[in-house]
Write an enzyme that holds these catalytic residues in place. Structure first.
Site, PDB file in Angstrom:
ATOM      1  N   ASP A 283       0.870  -1.168   0.000  1.00  0.00           N
ATOM      2  CA  ASP A 283       0.000   0.000   0.000  1.00  0.00           C
ATOM      3  C   ASP A 283       0.916   1.229   0.000  1.00  0.00           C
ATOM      4  OD1 ASP A 283      -2.112   1.751   0.000  1.00  0.00           O
ATOM      5  OD2 ASP A 283      -3.275   0.621   1.461  1.00  0.00           O
TER       6      ASP A 283
HETATM    7  C1  BGC Z   1      -5.140   3.177  -0.060  1.00  0.00           C
HETATM    8  C2  BGC Z   1      -5.243   2.174  -1.190  1.00  0.00           C
HETATM    9  C3  BGC Z   1      -5.045   2.865  -2.520  1.00  0.00           C
HETATM   10  C4  BGC Z   1      -3.700   3.548  -2.498  1.00  0.00           C
HETATM   11  C5  BGC Z   1      -3.343   4.215  -3.820  1.00  0.00           C
HETATM   12  C6  BGC Z   1      -3.895   4.039  -0.175  1.00  0.00           C
HETATM   13  O1  BGC Z   1      -3.925   5.086   0.742  1.00  0.00           O
HETATM   14  O2  BGC Z   1      -5.133   2.493   1.165  1.00  0.00           O
HETATM   15  O3  BGC Z   1      -6.479   1.536  -1.124  1.00  0.00           O
HETATM   16  O4  BGC Z   1      -5.124   1.931  -3.551  1.00  0.00           O
HETATM   17  O5  BGC Z   1      -3.728   4.546  -1.484  1.00  0.00           O
HETATM   18  O6  BGC Z   1      -4.131   5.311  -4.064  1.00  0.00           O
END
Ligand code: BGC
Length: 769
Positions: A283
């Site tokens: 993530d």
């Molecule tokens: C979120 C993810 C997301 C990623 C990219 C993160 O803060 O938890 O779900 O895909 O950002 O935007």
């Protein structure tokens, strides 16, 4: 019911859907040829180029043509301009030494330009075929701008509605969520990875993210293996079985080990047990933040721990880029470990066809994004996902005699509230609000007045602003008085209450599920008019509507319904569509009941019927509305449950069938649901668990026999006694009905086979069918 309109819409959709099944032949090369191509690349790549493939950066914050050219970047996120995509992709392919294309990812959670109902709502459709079609359109629009990857589906089971991201998932139940996971992966990727017009899916957040302490986003998660296996992992396993090509590990620590460095999750479960061959991305910045969590002593160690745990790509933080070269030089990371990390990334790029067809035809982009059939599907999906929670005295659909309607609530005129917390590239002015939808449908003969009433604003509730939030406010307020006056003058009031899009989603956790702001006060004042009132809920989580549930004649949950939300709400209110959605979550009466879910265990209280038999003295232990619940403008009867067998051996199966009949006067949908319960075994089993469902459309007087197979997939569970999946001999109850209180009951016995199924599962090392 304006049946004709509904039928025309369905017919148009069917034509549109046919195009999904006629995909051109794919460009998939044989597994061996793919592996050979990847090995050939790896043989030629430098260490720096290999590490570059593991580096995903945010665009435009960290965009650099030079770095693409020198092979330091393997993927971007958030680059969405098709012309720019082609330009940057051309640099990667034509100007970098290894000519390796970029992966280009974007969060397309409930739509790219055409926004569909949010994921929780999609689960409320209980219609995997619809959800697959929705995701095929999402993929079509996303790939039309040149993106090749999305960070979806989100598969976190959530049983705590305080957690803001409950909106992004499929609710509380592993069986329903697994069906949704399969549908979404198939929709996004097509029959196989590399299908033209489809994209690479990324299941997230692996794993357990939906169960943070206190419902607070990012907080630690503690899940014993028995819960992880039986409840939280099944949707992920289903997605792997459907061929999902990538995985995003979660932010938080699971049982004190951050998901980004969690070897048990990323290697033991994902690769060794499930045979996953795609790649894992962290993530955003989550490799780097293992230091903040106190798992790595510094960033260099964070990178090394993540790589060794099985994290292939570093999203955003450049921890791999900055520290792996030194780790490699010091001998802490071997060439083999590096190659193992890079191989699945390259493999995915080959299988996606990016080496051979890297560019997008920009001249076609806009036409795909504005294809009217996408909006038609969005309208149908929004109508199918709504759940009718209450309908006393047939207040809905709106009677033809109604001449004036008061629409009250700022959410009625707020397009952003319908778009959800991940609005993709949805456009506010293309979004039909609830007010616009009602006005359009009401036409000239019905007067529609609008009053926003109290305004909603996301802000913490403190003593200082408790007046603003309304809980202590007693003084008369002009905005409320105006709303009351509008309601007094109207034949019918439609109150549109809930949460705006900023109030749920990521960073959207709340300490309370009460309606935010002064909405309760507004509702209570409007209720005093004594006029018929319909409450329309726009929200991304169950909210405390316990007061409303006894004071308003009708309550329609429309969630965050997307671009066509206003049209769909009007279709439902005026009876052009009939609500058929069912709750994918148990609806609590109050925050204090959380967590509350139907598949709980039995307690010491001897009970014949599965019910909530644990106790509070100040609150009933039953929820406000049960899992699987939802009404219709017609009525249904489910009857004549029959089991094909009353005894089967452990690895056998039986069929349960029942008749569902439309006993009302209009056409509509019911969702027939099958639940089972194992009476005794090596571990306590939930009082009932969903193990089959089918959404059925029936005209008045029509009936259908719904058939469910009950076999290994439905009967097995992960036992803490054997630490394995298996079917245990014993007596089982089975219920069929149209919500989780289903009362049509049968029973059967599973006898031991020569070798117990549980033992077989252990020996073969398999977990699921
Ligand atoms: C979120 C993810 C997301 C990623 C990219 C993160 O803060 O938890 O779900 O895909 O950002 O935007």
């Amino acid at each position: 019911m304006r049946r004709n309109c509904w039928l025309v819409a369905c017919a148009l959709l069917c034509c549109h859907m046919a195009s999904f099944t006629q995909q051109p032949a794919t460009r998939k090369a044989s597994e061996g040829a793919v592996d050979e191509r990847v090995s050939a690349l790896l043989r030629k790549m430098t260490v720096a180029e290999k590490i570059g493939q593991l580096n995903q950066l945010d665009y435009p914050t960290h965009a650099s043509d030079d770095r693409v050219r020198s092979g330091e970047i393997g993927a971007y996120l958030n680059l969405t301009d098709p012309v720019e995509i082609n330009r940057v992709q051309r640099i990667a392919i034509e100007e970098s030494r290894m000519h390796i294309p970029l992966l280009l990812g974007f969060d397309v959670i409930n739509g790219y330009r055409t926004l569909f109902p949010i994921s929780l709502a999609q689960a409320a459709s209980w219609d995997p075929a619809l959800v697959e079609r929705v995701h095929a359109v999402i993929a079509e629009e996303t790939s039309a701008v040149g993106l090749n990857w999305t960070f979806a589906p989100m598969l976190d089971i959530a049983r705590d509605p305080r957690w803001g991201r409950i909106v992004e998932g499929s609710g509380e139940d592993p069986y329903l969520a697994s069906a949704m996971a399969t549908a979404k992966v198939r929709g996004l990727q097509g029959r196989e990875l590399g299908t033209p017009g489809r994209i690479l899916a990324c299941m997230k957040h692996f794993a357990g993210y939906g169960s943070p302490v206190g419902g607070r986003d990012y907080d630690s998660v503690y899940l014993p293996e028995v819960q992880l296996q039986n409840v939280y992992l099944p949707p992920f396993h289903a997605a792997v079985e459907a061929g999902v090509g990538s995985v995003m590990s979660a932010y938080m620590a699971l049982n004190d080990v951050p998901a980004s460095g969690n070897t048990h999750l990323l290697r033991d479960v994902l690769r060794d047990e499930w045979g996953f061959r795609g790649f894992v991305v962290s993530d955003s910045w989550a490799i780097h933040t293992m230091k903040n969590e106190g798992y790595a002593k510094d960033f260099a160690q964070a990178g090394e721990l993540a790589l060794k745990a099985g994290e292939n790509m570093d999203m955003g933080s450049e921890t791999y880029f900055n520290y792996l070269p030194a780790d490699f030089a010091a001998g802490d990371v071997s060439m083999r470990e590096l190659d193992d990390a890079v191989r699945p990334v390259l493999r995915t790029k080959v299988v996606l066809g990016l080496f051979d067809h890297p560019y997008v035809n920009v001249s076609k982009t806009e036409a795909v994004l504005t294809n009217p059939s996408h909006r038609l599907l969005a309208r149908r999906a929004a109508a199918e996902t709504a759940v009718l929670l209450r309908n006393e005295d047939h207040t809905l659909p709106i009677a033809k005699s109604i001449r004036s309607i008061a629409v009250i609530g700022s959410l009625a005129d707020d397009p952003a509230a319908l778009m959800g917390s991940w609005p993709g590239k949805g456009v506010k002015k293309e979004t039909v609000t609830v007010l616009a939808g009602i006005r359009e449908r009401a036409g000239a003969s019905v007067q529609v007045a609008y009053e926003p009433g109290v305004m909603l604003k996301r802000e913490p509730q403190t003593e200082l602003n408790s007046d603003v939030m309304g809980n202590n406010c007693t003084t008369a307020d002009p905005v409320i008085e105006k709303a009351v006056a509008a309601s007094m003058k109207a034949d019918l009031t439609v109150l549109v209450m809930g949460e705006d899009a900023s109030m749920n989603g990521e960073y959207g956790s709340r300490a309370s599920i009460d309606l935010p702001g002064r909405q309760l006060e507004l509702m209570q004042r409007v209720a005093k008019t004594g006029k018929p009132i319909v409450l329309v809920l726009v929200n991304g989580r169950p909210l405390n509507i316990t007061w409303a549930s006894t004071h308003f004649s009708s309550i329609l949950e429309v969630w965050q319904p997307g671009t066509e939300g206003g049209h769909a709400v009007a279709d439902l209110l005026f009876g052009d569509a009939n609500p058929g959605g069912k709750l994918p979550v148990t609806w609590p009466r109050s925050t204090g009941q959380i967590p509350i879910y139907y598949a709980h265990n039995a307690t010491k209280v001897n009970q014949e019927s599965p019910d909530f038999k644990s106790f509070y003295w100040d609150e009933p232990t039953t929820p406000l509305y049960p899992f699987g619940y939802g009404l219709s403008y017609t009525t249904f009867k489910v009857h004549d449950l029959q089991l094909s067998e009353t005894r089967i051996v452990g690895d056998g199966s039986l069929e349960a069938n029942a008749i569902v009949e439309n006993t009302g006067s209009v056409g509509g949908d019911d969702v027939v649901q099958l639940y089972i319960h194992q009476r005794a075994g090596s571990a306590v089993r939930p009082v009932r668990e969903l193990k089959g469902f089918e959404r059925v459309r029936l005209m008045p007087g029509e009936s259908k026999t719904v058939r469910f197979r009950i076999g290994r997939k439905q009967l097995q569970f992960w036992s803490p006694a054997t630490r394995a999946w298996g079917v245990e001999p014993g007596e089982f109850d089975v219920w069929v009905g149209d919500d989780s209180r289903a009362s049509l009951r049968g029973s059967f016995v599973v006898t031991a086979s020569s070798k117990s199924a549980s033992l077989q599962a252990q020996e073969s090392g398999t977990q699921h069918e």
